[in-house]
Design an enzyme around this catalytic site. Sequence first.
Site, PDB file in Angstrom:
ATOM      1  N   HIS A 108       0.836  -1.205   0.000  1.00 17.72           N
ATOM      2  CA  HIS A 108       0.000   0.000   0.000  1.00 17.72           C
ATOM      3  C   HIS A 108       0.869   1.253   0.000  1.00 17.72           C
ATOM      4  CE1 HIS A 108       0.979   0.772   4.197  1.00 17.72           C
ATOM      5  NE2 HIS A 108       0.729  -0.501   4.458  1.00 17.72           N
ATOM      6  N   ASP A 401       3.763  -4.390   4.005  1.00 16.14           N
ATOM      7  CA  ASP A 401       5.196  -4.643   4.094  1.00 16.14           C
ATOM      8  C   ASP A 401       5.461  -6.051   4.620  1.00 16.14           C
ATOM      9  OD1 ASP A 401       4.280  -4.127   6.654  1.00 16.14           O
ATOM     10  OD2 ASP A 401       5.875  -2.718   7.189  1.00 16.14           O
TER      11      ASP A 401
END
Length: 510
Positions: A108, A401
Amino acid sequence: MLARNRFLLLLVVGGAALAIISLSLQFWNLIPVAPSLEELPFQAAGGGGGAAAGKSRKRVFPAPRTEQPDPILEAYSYCNTPNRTEQAWEGHSPADYKLLSVQVMIRHGDRAPLYYIPKTKRPAIDCTLSAGRKPSHQLLDSFIRHMGLGGRGHWEPPLGSVPRLPNHSACEMGELTQTGVVQHLRNGQLLHQAYGRHRLLPPDWSPRQLWLETTGRSRTLQSGLAFLYGFLPDFDWSRVTARYQRSTLFCDAACDCPARNRHLEEEQRRQYRLRVGDAELERTYADMAETLGLPTRQLRAANPIDSLLCQLCHDIPFPCAAAGAGGCLTMAQLAVIRRQQLDDGVDRRKAGLYHKYAVLAMYPYLNRTAAKMERVLRDNVAGRLPRAGGEEVFTLSSAHDVTLAPLLSALGLEEPHLPRFAARVVFELWKSPRRRGGGKGAKAKDGEPFIRLLYNGEDVTFHTSFCRSHERHARQPLCPLKNFLSFVRRDMFGTVNATSYQEACYGRRG
């Protein structure tokens, strides 16, 4: 004697002429020469060998860094502020090779902090969207309008109740910012330009040919939609289904793996030992806590690096203590925490515990990626009628992540730092041209399948575990797909002393 002298003179003149021609050709890049280190900036974990595009040339790897990386420069790189031109190498291949499919996993975009530091003000970040506020993008206004038509799309629960745009004037925790939207509009537009000439998706593409999946967080759904809009401006909502992934590992029904959890626990213990043994880090946390009038344990639990990075990325002054007390947190303190994170990344790679976790964490996703490639390949066999509705030629997975980091590690591309905001990993499936048959009147042979892997626009295929040792030569400058399939189905489990996912997760069965 005269004839002999003339012969020697011709040899000398001819040799000189050939030398001049050779140097000229190299100067004008007509004869390939070994690439410079600047042309090969990516250094894979663990090094490796291989061969370059020229038949008799070795691939050149950059020498590993000996100097300590600058923690603050690394932090700015993590921000990935969309204020510069970016080169994308997606869509590049030898002449006449056909692009069959593309699978993309993204992190994102830029977000508000997930944690706030006690006794400090929240960073003043506006999470509404406005084309008149920087950073902006030429597609931002039309993107906002198009998201208003999202009711025409198809949404797996609970995605239908997740807002399609960030919409708070004061960002909520973890909310996507305008910077994050712009980052992925740019990413999608880069791939739109890269794949336009390949006609990856036909004008009348079917719902089956495009696959969009995301976790249930608003920041991943909104990032995926921004990327998709940059890639397919004004796409037809009625042909899009947003699919829900319950796990950040995108493991579908194969998430249960006890051994994976054990490797993660061992890795977390390693992290803890390294962190508490860092005297400079301990002093820095104590100084920060004293500045803000907090117990050190409370400050540490608030994970201050998350908030400080957000303020750095948005050029907001660091938090200060209440008026008349303490002072303000400093860039030097951020540098110490980032330095320790980079040290941890180096130690993590040496220890190998995280890599074992990553292999088991990302096998389900990689296996699904390989299966999609095989289906697309079967659909493109010469002389065979394609399946009605086609296969999934473009897949977009919008993740975190904690998804991309193990994916990179499992592929042999582990870095000492976390993937930046709006990072992207791209898997391309290519097919070589048909080859002529061996004898007179023999049928032409179908082309061979190849894979390219790109990270943030850079081709890292020959740095991966599955193709690091593959010999490239002029007739085959890409990595054979069979290397990737063998890696996913068998070779990657060598790290955990197993031959299959079942054995690796549950142990040998008698």
